[in-house]
Scaffold this active site. Structure first.
Site, PDB file in Angstrom:
ATOM      1  N   GLU A  28       0.850  -1.183   0.000  1.00 14.73           N
ATOM      2  CA  GLU A  28       0.000   0.000   0.000  1.00 14.73           C
ATOM      3  C   GLU A  28       0.885   1.232   0.000  1.00 14.73           C
ATOM      4  OE1 GLU A  28      -2.527  -0.228   3.452  1.00 14.73           O
ATOM      5  OE2 GLU A  28      -4.067  -1.304   2.331  1.00 14.73           O
ATOM      6  N   GLN A  46      -3.395  16.549  -2.609  1.00 13.04           N
ATOM      7  CA  GLN A  46      -2.730  16.715  -3.900  1.00 13.04           C
ATOM      8  C   GLN A  46      -1.571  15.739  -4.014  1.00 13.04           C
ATOM      9  OE1 GLN A  46      -1.879  20.825  -4.926  1.00 13.04           O
ATOM     10  NE2 GLN A  46       0.081  20.251  -5.799  1.00 13.04           N
ATOM     11  N   ASP A  47      -1.409  15.132  -5.195  1.00  7.61           N
ATOM     12  CA  ASP A  47      -0.272  14.267  -5.486  1.00  7.61           C
ATOM     13  C   ASP A  47       0.568  14.923  -6.567  1.00  7.61           C
ATOM     14  OD1 ASP A  47      -1.335  12.400  -3.733  1.00  7.61           O
ATOM     15  OD2 ASP A  47      -2.047  11.053  -5.293  1.00  7.61           O
ATOM     16  N   HIS A  61      12.697  23.730  -0.584  1.00  9.70           N
ATOM     17  CA  HIS A  61      11.439  24.441  -0.809  1.00  9.70           C
ATOM     18  C   HIS A  61      10.471  24.293   0.370  1.00  9.70           C
ATOM     19  CE1 HIS A  61      12.405  23.334  -5.216  1.00  9.70           C
ATOM     20  NE2 HIS A  61      12.947  24.498  -4.926  1.00  9.70           N
ATOM     21  N   LYS A  71       4.146  16.695   3.788  1.00 11.99           N
ATOM     22  CA  LYS A  71       4.386  15.877   2.596  1.00 11.99           C
ATOM     23  C   LYS A  71       4.724  14.446   2.997  1.00 11.99           C
ATOM     24  CE  LYS A  71       6.356  19.782   0.120  1.00 11.99           C
ATOM     25  NZ  LYS A  71       7.581  20.385  -0.418  1.00 11.99           N
ATOM     26  N   TYR A 131       5.174  12.617  -4.385  1.00  8.73           N
ATOM     27  CA  TYR A 131       4.841  13.153  -3.069  1.00  8.73           C
ATOM     28  C   TYR A 131       3.393  13.585  -2.970  1.00  8.73           C
ATOM     29  CZ  TYR A 131       6.732  17.450  -5.340  1.00  8.73           C
ATOM     30  OH  TYR A 131       7.051  18.469  -6.203  1.00  8.73           O
ATOM     31  N   ASP A 169      16.608  27.991  -7.893  1.00  7.72           N
ATOM     32  CA  ASP A 169      17.101  27.406  -6.639  1.00  7.72           C
ATOM     33  C   ASP A 169      18.483  27.935  -6.267  1.00  7.72           C
ATOM     34  OD1 ASP A 169      14.748  26.012  -6.382  1.00  7.72           O
ATOM     35  OD2 ASP A 169      15.611  24.043  -6.771  1.00  7.72           O
TER      36      ASP A 169
END
Length: 187
Positions: A28, A46-47, A61, A71, A131, A169
């Site tokens: 799973e 959200q994925d 981030h 997350k 994530y 970044d």
């Protein structure tokens, strides 16, 4: 699933229960009831998936409160060095980071609560990184910290000149200069 704590309060390593046989394996990816039974309230909405080539560094981030994101991250293909930095004022580990190798082989998941900056380095040529987030992306709340900040001293296990980093970044502020508005809460 097995939940392992880290030296930084709130950061958790999740080891899914894997069923293997001659056909392959099954596990799973996420089960809300199991997380809830173990005291982890997620509310994932959200994925996201990113694809990276070897030596790419993404991060560090985060989003400011009240738009911060918890997350649950996992590598679907390849290997990464995954890093979370504690941004919670008054936390006993404020400014400290934790790094873990995640891969499609070890199938470990890393739970990163709100109040952390997050980033990773792709260790293999082809990385697919998955994530789940409990809040949507908010451009106005988006912030970051330079991955190469000497005060954080993160060992990315690669010379900086050999890494692939976006201009965005590379231009992120230091930990000291970065805007932070998270607070540590016991329990």
């Amino acid at each position: 699933m097995t939940i392992k704590t880290t030296p930084i309060p709130g950061l958790l390593i999740i080891e899914p229960r894997i069923f293997k046989d001659n056909r392959g394996c099954f596990f799973e990816l996420f089960n809300d009831a199991n997380f809830h039974e173990n005291g982890i309230e997620t509310g994932f909405i959200q994925d996201n998936v990113s694809h990276s080539v070897k030596n790419t560094i993404r991060g560090l981030h985060y989003q400011l409160a009240p738009y911060g994101q918890a997350k649950l991250v996992q590598v679907m293909k390849g290997r990464v060095l995954d890093v979370a930095v504690d941004l919670r004022e008054n936390s006993p580990t404020f400014g400290q980071h934790y790094a873990i190798e995640l891969s499609d082989e070890n199938k470990l998941q890393f739970y990163i609560p709100k109040g952390f900056a997050h980033g990773f380095r792709a260790l293999t040529e082809d990385v697919v990184f998955f994530y789940k987030c409990n809040a949507a992306y908010n451009k106005e709340a988006e912030r970051g910290i330079n991955f190469n900040d000497p005060d954080l001293a993160i060992d990315w296990k690669i010379p900086v000149g050999e890494s692939i980093v976006s201009p965005k970044d590379e231009g992120l502020p230091s930990f000291e200069e970065a805007e932070k508005n998270f607070f540590f809460h016991e329990g």
